[in-house]
Design a protein around this motif. Structure first.
Motif, PDB file in Angstrom:
ATOM      1  N   LEU B  12      40.044 101.874 -46.194  1.00 16.41           N
ATOM      2  CA  LEU B  12      39.092 102.788 -46.824  1.00 16.41           C
ATOM      3  C   LEU B  12      38.234 102.074 -47.866  1.00 16.41           C
ATOM      4  CD1 LEU B  12      41.525 105.800 -47.437  1.00 16.41           C
ATOM      5  CD2 LEU B  12      39.942 105.463 -45.524  1.00 16.41           C
ATOM      6  N   ILE B  13      37.040 102.641 -48.075  1.00 14.76           N
ATOM      7  CA  ILE B  13      36.154 102.163 -49.127  1.00 14.76           C
ATOM      8  C   ILE B  13      35.683 103.389 -49.922  1.00 14.76           C
ATOM      9  CG2 ILE B  13      34.098 102.187 -47.633  1.00 14.76           C
ATOM     10  CD1 ILE B  13      33.149  99.620 -49.090  1.00 14.76           C
ATOM     11  N   PRO B  14      35.736 103.332 -51.263  1.00 17.70           N
ATOM     12  CA  PRO B  14      35.285 104.488 -52.039  1.00 17.70           C
ATOM     13  C   PRO B  14      33.760 104.628 -51.982  1.00 17.70           C
ATOM     14  CG  PRO B  14      35.996 102.720 -53.520  1.00 17.70           C
ATOM     15  CD  PRO B  14      36.279 102.261 -52.115  1.00 17.70           C
ATOM     16  N   ALA B  15      33.308 105.870 -51.894  1.00 10.50           N
ATOM     17  CA  ALA B  15      31.879 106.175 -51.842  1.00 10.50           C
ATOM     18  C   ALA B  15      31.550 107.176 -52.944  1.00 10.50           C
ATOM     19  CB  ALA B  15      31.505 106.752 -50.475  1.00 10.50           C
ATOM     20  N   ALA B  29      34.517 110.098 -52.730  1.00  8.43           N
ATOM     21  CA  ALA B  29      35.376 110.287 -51.561  1.00  8.43           C
ATOM     22  C   ALA B  29      35.493 108.937 -50.855  1.00  8.43           C
ATOM     23  CB  ALA B  29      34.798 111.351 -50.639  1.00  8.43           C
ATOM     24  N   TYR B  30      36.258 108.900 -49.790  1.00 11.76           N
ATOM     25  CA  TYR B  30      36.564 107.616 -49.151  1.00 11.76           C
ATOM     26  C   TYR B  30      36.084 107.607 -47.703  1.00 11.76           C
ATOM     27  CZ  TYR B  30      39.245 106.801 -53.328  1.00 11.76           C
ATOM     28  OH  TYR B  30      39.588 106.620 -54.648  1.00 11.76           O
ATOM     29  N   MET B  31      35.552 106.475 -47.301  1.00  9.40           N
ATOM     30  CA  MET B  31      35.113 106.299 -45.909  1.00  9.40           C
ATOM     31  C   MET B  31      35.968 105.227 -45.238  1.00  9.40           C
ATOM     32  SD  MET B  31      30.944 106.357 -46.099  1.00  9.40           S
ATOM     33  CE  MET B  31      30.042 107.772 -46.732  1.00  9.40           C
ATOM     34  N   GLU B  54      42.204 113.055 -41.639  1.00  6.58           N
ATOM     35  CA  GLU B  54      41.277 113.265 -40.534  1.00  6.58           C
ATOM     36  C   GLU B  54      39.850 112.992 -40.975  1.00  6.58           C
ATOM     37  OE1 GLU B  54      41.957 117.353 -39.446  1.00  6.58           O
ATOM     38  OE2 GLU B  54      40.563 118.090 -40.963  1.00  6.58           O
ATOM     39  N   LEU B  55      38.999 112.758 -40.007  1.00  4.60           N
ATOM     40  CA  LEU B  55      37.580 112.578 -40.259  1.00  4.60           C
ATOM     41  C   LEU B  55      37.031 113.885 -40.827  1.00  4.60           C
ATOM     42  CD1 LEU B  55      35.864 110.040 -39.609  1.00  4.60           C
ATOM     43  CD2 LEU B  55      34.999 111.270 -37.628  1.00  4.60           C
ATOM     44  N   TRP B  56      36.155 113.771 -41.796  1.00  2.00           N
ATOM     45  CA  TRP B  56      35.719 114.937 -42.561  1.00  2.00           C
ATOM     46  C   TRP B  56      34.200 114.895 -42.695  1.00  2.00           C
ATOM     47  CZ3 TRP B  56      36.294 114.483 -48.569  1.00  2.00           C
ATOM     48  CH2 TRP B  56      35.671 115.553 -49.188  1.00  2.00           C
ATOM     49  N   HIS B  57      33.544 115.806 -41.974  1.00  2.00           N
ATOM     50  CA  HIS B  57      32.103 115.956 -42.101  1.00  2.00           C
ATOM     51  C   HIS B  57      31.845 116.909 -43.250  1.00  2.00           C
ATOM     52  CE1 HIS B  57      28.114 117.766 -40.463  1.00  2.00           C
ATOM     53  NE2 HIS B  57      27.869 116.776 -41.284  1.00  2.00           N
TER      54      HIS B  57
END
Lengths: 116, 116
Positions: B12-15, B29-31, B54-57
């Motif tokens: 993960l990378i913080p965004a 949040a994290y990507m 889970e992936l989160w849109h």
């Protein structure tokens, strides 16, 4: 709301540093409990350097300290937002912000270049 | 500068998400690689939900999507700054920003209260 910081498994919490005047986001660094307490006591930013594994008073060597104006925590208490009055550039490259590399711009193809 | 994202041990990378117009910091949040690619493709923010795994849109259920205006990466390629045009509040509480809890204000004692 009482603040009980949620430190991660390394005992760290990410802290976003934003210029209180220009609203520019300057950097992201990590605090442990000790650096958070030092920040609250001294009203300057202190972090935990993950690479050097030591307490890090921002500006100690460069002179570019960050005077704390306000600190906020988020809705799940696992991130800090620190508004500062910076004495100089945040980035070790001499740029105002560490976020000086453009990855994507609206209506353009993804790219990767330095922003001047 | 070429962008080779430094993901952490969890991939993960913080965004940091900032309102492109008001410059208010909205959330962190994290990507993972997949959500970063989805963000670049769709020009809306996608994250990895660490709690739901889970992936989160962002805005998928609330309608409060975030249109991407610009993305920057920092000097050591381990954090993203995403400037957005938000369709509504970022926080699940209905507040504009997740950072609505004041921990410290200049020239005041440390405190912990809700900001209105």
């Amino acid at each position: 709301m009482e603040f009980i910081p949620k430190f991660d498994q390394q005992g760290l919490i990410p802290a976003i540093v934003q210029d209180a005047n220009t609203r520019q986001v300057l950097m992201l660094a990590y605090m442990n409990l000790q650096s958070l307490n030092k920040t609250l006591e001294t009203r300057q930013t202190w972090f935990w350097s993950r690479s050097r594994k030591e307490l890090w008073h921002k500006g100690d060597t460069s002179g570019n300290t960050q005077q704390v104006v306000e600190i906020y925590f988020d809705c799940d208490s696992d991130t800090l937002l620190v508004l500062v009055d910076p004495a100089g550039p945040a980035c070790h490259t001499g740029k105002t912000s560490c976020f000086h590399n453009l990855l994507l711009k609206q209506d353009c193809e993804p790219e990767s270049k330095n922003e001047n």
